[in-house]
Design an enzyme around this catalytic site. Structure first.
Site, PDB file in Angstrom:
ATOM      1  N   GLY A  16      41.866  -5.576  58.978  1.00 55.65           N
ATOM      2  CA  GLY A  16      42.657  -6.301  58.304  1.00 55.65           C
ATOM      3  C   GLY A  16      41.874  -7.708  58.069  1.00 55.65           C
ATOM      4  O   GLY A  16      40.708  -7.754  58.088  1.00 55.65           O
ATOM      5  N   SER A  18      42.730 -10.297  55.795  1.00 59.02           N
ATOM      6  CA  SER A  18      42.736 -10.901  54.342  1.00 59.02           C
ATOM      7  C   SER A  18      43.797 -11.929  54.466  1.00 59.02           C
ATOM      8  O   SER A  18      43.525 -12.980  53.441  1.00 59.02           O
ATOM      9  CB  SER A  18      43.225  -9.874  53.259  1.00 59.02           C
ATOM     10  OG  SER A  18      42.529  -8.659  53.123  1.00 59.02           O
ATOM     11  N   ARG A  19      44.515 -11.948  55.283  1.00 57.39           N
ATOM     12  CA  ARG A  19      45.595 -13.148  55.236  1.00 57.39           C
ATOM     13  C   ARG A  19      46.011 -13.474  56.586  1.00 57.39           C
ATOM     14  O   ARG A  19      45.792 -12.536  57.778  1.00 57.39           O
ATOM     15  CB  ARG A  19      46.598 -13.182  54.218  1.00 57.39           C
ATOM     16  CG  ARG A  19      47.596 -11.705  54.634  1.00 57.39           C
ATOM     17  CD  ARG A  19      48.361 -11.258  53.434  1.00 57.39           C
ATOM     18  NE  ARG A  19      47.826 -10.798  52.346  1.00 57.39           N
ATOM     19  CZ  ARG A  19      47.291  -9.479  52.149  1.00 57.39           C
ATOM     20  NH1 ARG A  19      47.477  -8.609  53.061  1.00 57.39           N
ATOM     21  NH2 ARG A  19      46.799  -9.329  50.917  1.00 57.39           N
ATOM     22  N   GLY A  20      47.015 -14.337  56.792  1.00 56.40           N
ATOM     23  CA  GLY A  20      47.936 -14.505  58.258  1.00 56.40           C
ATOM     24  C   GLY A  20      47.218 -14.568  59.220  1.00 56.40           C
ATOM     25  O   GLY A  20      46.135 -15.217  59.485  1.00 56.40           O
ATOM     26  N   ILE A  21      47.527 -13.820  60.177  1.00 62.97           N
ATOM     27  CA  ILE A  21      46.906 -14.166  61.742  1.00 62.97           C
ATOM     28  C   ILE A  21      45.559 -13.772  61.719  1.00 62.97           C
ATOM     29  O   ILE A  21      44.724 -14.530  62.463  1.00 62.97           O
ATOM     30  CB  ILE A  21      47.694 -13.173  62.943  1.00 62.97           C
ATOM     31  CG1 ILE A  21      49.354 -13.852  62.719  1.00 62.97           C
ATOM     32  CG2 ILE A  21      47.232 -13.189  64.130  1.00 62.97           C
ATOM     33  CD1 ILE A  21      50.349 -12.999  63.698  1.00 62.97           C
ATOM     34  N   GLY A  22      45.124 -12.642  61.069  1.00 63.65           N
ATOM     35  CA  GLY A  22      43.986 -12.119  61.211  1.00 63.65           C
ATOM     36  C   GLY A  22      42.906 -12.910  60.505  1.00 63.65           C
ATOM     37  O   GLY A  22      41.859 -13.368  61.195  1.00 63.65           O
ATOM     38  N   LYS A  41      41.989  -3.493  53.051  1.00 59.62           N
ATOM     39  CA  LYS A  41      42.210  -2.610  51.823  1.00 59.62           C
ATOM     40  C   LYS A  41      42.154  -3.369  50.736  1.00 59.62           C
ATOM     41  O   LYS A  41      42.288  -3.182  49.710  1.00 59.62           O
ATOM     42  CB  LYS A  41      43.437  -1.855  52.021  1.00 59.62           C
ATOM     43  CG  LYS A  41      43.360  -0.639  52.964  1.00 59.62           C
ATOM     44  CD  LYS A  41      44.942  -0.013  53.035  1.00 59.62           C
ATOM     45  CE  LYS A  41      45.360   0.480  51.853  1.00 59.62           C
ATOM     46  NZ  LYS A  41      46.743   0.917  51.801  1.00 59.62           N
ATOM     47  N   TYR A 167      58.889   1.942  65.304  1.00 57.01           N
ATOM     48  CA  TYR A 167      58.029   0.764  65.587  1.00 57.01           C
ATOM     49  C   TYR A 167      57.512   0.452  66.839  1.00 57.01           C
ATOM     50  O   TYR A 167      56.239   0.276  67.227  1.00 57.01           O
ATOM     51  CB  TYR A 167      58.621  -0.260  64.822  1.00 57.01           C
ATOM     52  CG  TYR A 167      57.629  -1.697  64.834  1.00 57.01           C
ATOM     53  CD1 TYR A 167      56.736  -1.776  64.091  1.00 57.01           C
ATOM     54  CD2 TYR A 167      57.914  -2.864  65.616  1.00 57.01           C
ATOM     55  CE1 TYR A 167      55.652  -2.934  64.273  1.00 57.01           C
ATOM     56  CE2 TYR A 167      57.269  -3.990  65.575  1.00 57.01           C
ATOM     57  CZ  TYR A 167      55.905  -3.997  64.732  1.00 57.01           C
ATOM     58  OH  TYR A 167      55.318  -5.302  64.856  1.00 57.01           O
ATOM     59  N   LYS A 171      53.600   0.037  68.277  1.00 55.71           N
ATOM     60  CA  LYS A 171      53.056  -1.092  68.926  1.00 55.71           C
ATOM     61  C   LYS A 171      52.618  -0.741  70.287  1.00 55.71           C
ATOM     62  O   LYS A 171      51.653  -1.257  70.775  1.00 55.71           O
ATOM     63  CB  LYS A 171      53.962  -2.180  68.724  1.00 55.71           C
ATOM     64  CG  LYS A 171      54.093  -2.806  67.295  1.00 55.71           C
ATOM     65  CD  LYS A 171      52.726  -3.063  66.603  1.00 55.71           C
ATOM     66  CE  LYS A 171      52.288  -4.310  67.186  1.00 55.71           C
ATOM     67  NZ  LYS A 171      51.205  -4.677  66.074  1.00 55.71           N
TER      68      LYS A 171
END
Length: 280
Positions: A16, A18-22, A41, A167, A171
């Site tokens: 991942g 592409s945005r946010g936390i990563g 992706k 979920y 996690k």
């Protein structure tokens, strides 16, 4: 003469991002001059979500790092293999793996579709295990190798086990995989830890899967997660491993006492922030 930043020239492979936390974690590392490979992706813009793997790579370069955008799917073993080979080929090795890619669905067991259950297991658990495993031959050759998974402590309270069983399994599976690798590869000096925040983080997952704009306003920014992740992956790998860490605890140990700057809405008191799930 200035000291060399801890992550200068180090190579991070992230799922991942592409945005946010990563992306926030990648940008924090980029400020040190790190090399960051993103296996994601999002090749083309999403109608609801901002950012692609290519725009993320541009931001990483602007922040001072080297970037390698890799379009692929962490559910696909061939994608993972290619990502590891491309990263090692481009940068000469792998120092850190960040298991950031994750799918969230808080539906109850009777409402959760089998397709979504499988997706969460495939991305969260299988992806974490396979990406970490594929990189391990490179990690064992690194000077200070780390695996960091963005997953919670194993809280077996019925409150969390029963809240969203599908979920929770996914996690906790990420965490179990990470702790297992920590134990298995301790002798090789590879650290493996997990990291989770006390409050919700203002990301698309919160906006679209949890509580909309109201919860976004009662959250902290991704930068708090990024600063904590930076502290974790710069620790001595042989001694700092096998832990289920909490963002705020990591930062407090590093001397941060004031979290006000991380509020998504400046001036929001800590007492009005929304607590994240899995932590009592």
């Amino acid at each position: 003469m200035t000291d060399t930043p801890p992550l200068a020239g180090k190579t991070i492979l992230m799922s991942g991002g592409s945005r946010g936390i990563g992306l926030a974690i990648a940008l924090r590392a980029a400020r040190d001059g790190a090399n960051i490979a993103l296996l994601a992706k999002t090749d083309a813009p999403h109608p609801k979500l901002e950012g692609t793997v290519h725009t993320a790579a541009e931001q990483i370069r602007e922040a001072g790092g080297q970037a390698l955008p890799i379009v692929g799917d962490v559910r696909d073993e061939d994608s993972i293999t290619q990502a590891v080979l491309k990263t090692a080929g481009e940068f000469g090795g792998i120092d850190v793996v960040v298991n950031n890619a994750s799918v969230i669905d808080l539906s109850g067991s009777l409402q959760l579709s089998t397709k979504k259950y499988d997706l969460m297991q495939d991305v969260n658990v299988r992806g974490t295990f396979l990406l970490s495993r594929a990189a391990l031959p490179m990690l064992t050759e690194a000077a200070n190798p780390h695996i960091l998974s963005l997953s919670p402590p194993l809280n077996l309270s019925p409150r969390w086990l029963g809240a969203h069983t599908g979920y929770t399994l996914a996690k906790y599976g990420m965490t179990m995989a990470t702790l297992g690798l920590a134990a298995e590869f301790a002798k090789d000096g590879v650290a493996a830890n997990t990291l989770w925040p006390r409050t919700t983080i203002a990301t698309a997952a919160v906006q679209f899967s949890l509580g909309g704009e109201r919860m976004m306003r009662a959250s902290r920014t991704p930068e708090i997660y990024a600063d904590a992740a930076y502290e974790v992956i710069t620790q001595p790998a042989r001694t700092y491993t096998g832990q289920t860490l909490v963002v705020e605890d990591v930062l407090e140990a590093a001397g941060v006492t004031d979290f006000a700057r991380y509020a998504a809405v400046p001036g929001t008191p800590d007492t009005e922030l929304f607590p994240d799930i899995f932590l009592d």
